[in-house]
Design an enzyme around this catalytic site. Structure first.
Site, PDB file in Angstrom:
ATOM      1  N   GLN A  30      36.526  35.891  39.185  1.00 42.04           N
ATOM      2  CA  GLN A  30      36.857  37.304  38.945  1.00 42.04           C
ATOM      3  C   GLN A  30      38.360  37.555  38.799  1.00 42.04           C
ATOM      4  O   GLN A  30      38.792  38.415  38.037  1.00 42.04           O
ATOM      5  CB  GLN A  30      36.284  38.132  40.115  1.00 42.04           C
ATOM      6  CG  GLN A  30      36.283  39.620  39.901  1.00 42.04           C
ATOM      7  CD  GLN A  30      36.828  40.326  41.113  1.00 42.04           C
ATOM      8  OE1 GLN A  30      37.947  40.076  41.535  1.00 42.04           O
ATOM      9  NE2 GLN A  30      36.024  41.209  41.671  1.00 42.04           N
ATOM     10  N   LEU A  36      38.923  44.408  43.313  1.00 43.87           N
ATOM     11  CA  LEU A  36      38.984  44.288  44.768  1.00 43.87           C
ATOM     12  C   LEU A  36      37.790  44.975  45.436  1.00 43.87           C
ATOM     13  O   LEU A  36      37.247  44.491  46.440  1.00 43.87           O
ATOM     14  CB  LEU A  36      40.285  44.934  45.265  1.00 43.87           C
ATOM     15  CG  LEU A  36      40.287  45.274  46.753  1.00 43.87           C
ATOM     16  CD1 LEU A  36      40.503  44.030  47.576  1.00 43.87           C
ATOM     17  CD2 LEU A  36      41.293  46.346  47.069  1.00 43.87           C
TER      18      LEU A  36
END
Length: 302
Positions: A253, A96
């Protein structure tokens, strides 16, 4: 002359109360939280400052909360040490945290990145709800040993290495039964410690595949620019200049391994010797100690 890199924490670093002192004392930080409340449609500031922890720890809330808190911590650094801010020559964020790094490097605007992070958190929570799954941290074993544990414990489920954090700290991710078997096998294989993580599901595996479509749609609505300084990608531990390549890597990702140790070694090989962890917690400092104890490391805590 030091080479400075800024690092931003990911999910798991959150604590109730984070960002409150910045909100109370720094107008720029308060503005970010107030903006976030409007964009998200709920009071993020009260979730950060008052919790309860179960609410803050949920993927839906923790991702926007950590992102905004790190941006507020950057505002503090801009206010107190503008020279340091201008001296940073590269940046990276853990999972994140890569979105905060993107904003810092000028790839995305704060508002756009927050909207994407909100979708990312909601989509990852939905994928977790659809398939009961989790993550387990295995300490004290090398990657090849952990790969063997995954092969032995996988069974009919999904189980793979999700995070390569630092020497002897590897996180595996998968369906619940497979994670439980992995913990047992790891202990028998001589792991120093096995820690089930307090997360919603098996991040950075194919279990998150349903989240990718929603994230792709959110990223399609956002303008990305070439970074002003290199941003090291979690996917391949390399910097990228092309905005469309960056967009693709941010989509990948969610299901890809986080190559944090490799990312840090890339920066060390490039001569970076001074690092700043900007935002909640001290996780990244702890990981760097296992990678290279000699570098200077400063925390800018929220």
């Amino acid at each position: 002359m030091s080479k400075i890199a800024f690092l931003f924490p990911g999910q798991g670093a959150q604590t109730v109360g984070m960002g409150k002192s910045l909100y109370d004392t720094l107008p720029a930080a308060k503005e970010y939280f107030d903006q976030a409340n409007q964009i998200l449609g709920y009071d993020l500031a009260s979730v950060c400052f008052e919790g309860p922890s179960e609410k803050l720890d949920s993927t839906v809330h923790s991702q926007p909360a950590l992102f905004v808190t790190s941006i507020a911590a950057l505002a503090q650094l801009r206010d107190q040490s503008p020279d340091v801010l201008l001296s940073a020559e590269a940046t990276a964020g853990l999972s994140l945290g890569e979105y905060t790094a993107m904003v810092f490097a000028g790839v995305m605007e704060f508002e756009d990145a927050l909207k994407v992070v909100q979708v990312r958190g909601e989509a990852m929570q939905a994928a977790s709800d659809a398939t009961p799954s989790g993550m387990v941290s295995i300490l004290g074993l090398e990657q090849d040993a952990v790969e063997k544990i995954c092969d032995e414990a996988r069974g009919d489920g999904i189980l793979q290495i999700a995070n390569l954090l630092c020497p002897g700290n590897i996180v595996v991710s998968g369906t619940n039964d497979a994670c439980e078997r992995a913990a047992e096998v790891a202990e028998k294989s001589g792991a120093m410690k096995v820690i089930p993580l307090a997360v919603a599901g098996a991040f950075h595996t194919e279990i998150m595949r349903p989240a990718v479509d929603k994230l792709t749609a959110a990223l399609a609505n956002v303008t990305l620019r070439s970074p002003k300084i290199p941003v090291i990608s979690n996917v391949d531990a390399q910097p990228h200049d092309d905005p469309e390549e960056i967009r693709s890597l941010l989509q990948q990702q969610v299901c890809s391994q986080v190559r944090w140790e490799q990312s840090m070694r890339y920066l060390l090989d490039q001569g970076f010797d001074e690092f700043y962890e900007i935002g909640a917690g001290k996780v990244l400092r702890g990981l760097m100690k296992r990678i290279n104890r000699k570098v200077a490391f400063t925390g800018v805590e929220a």
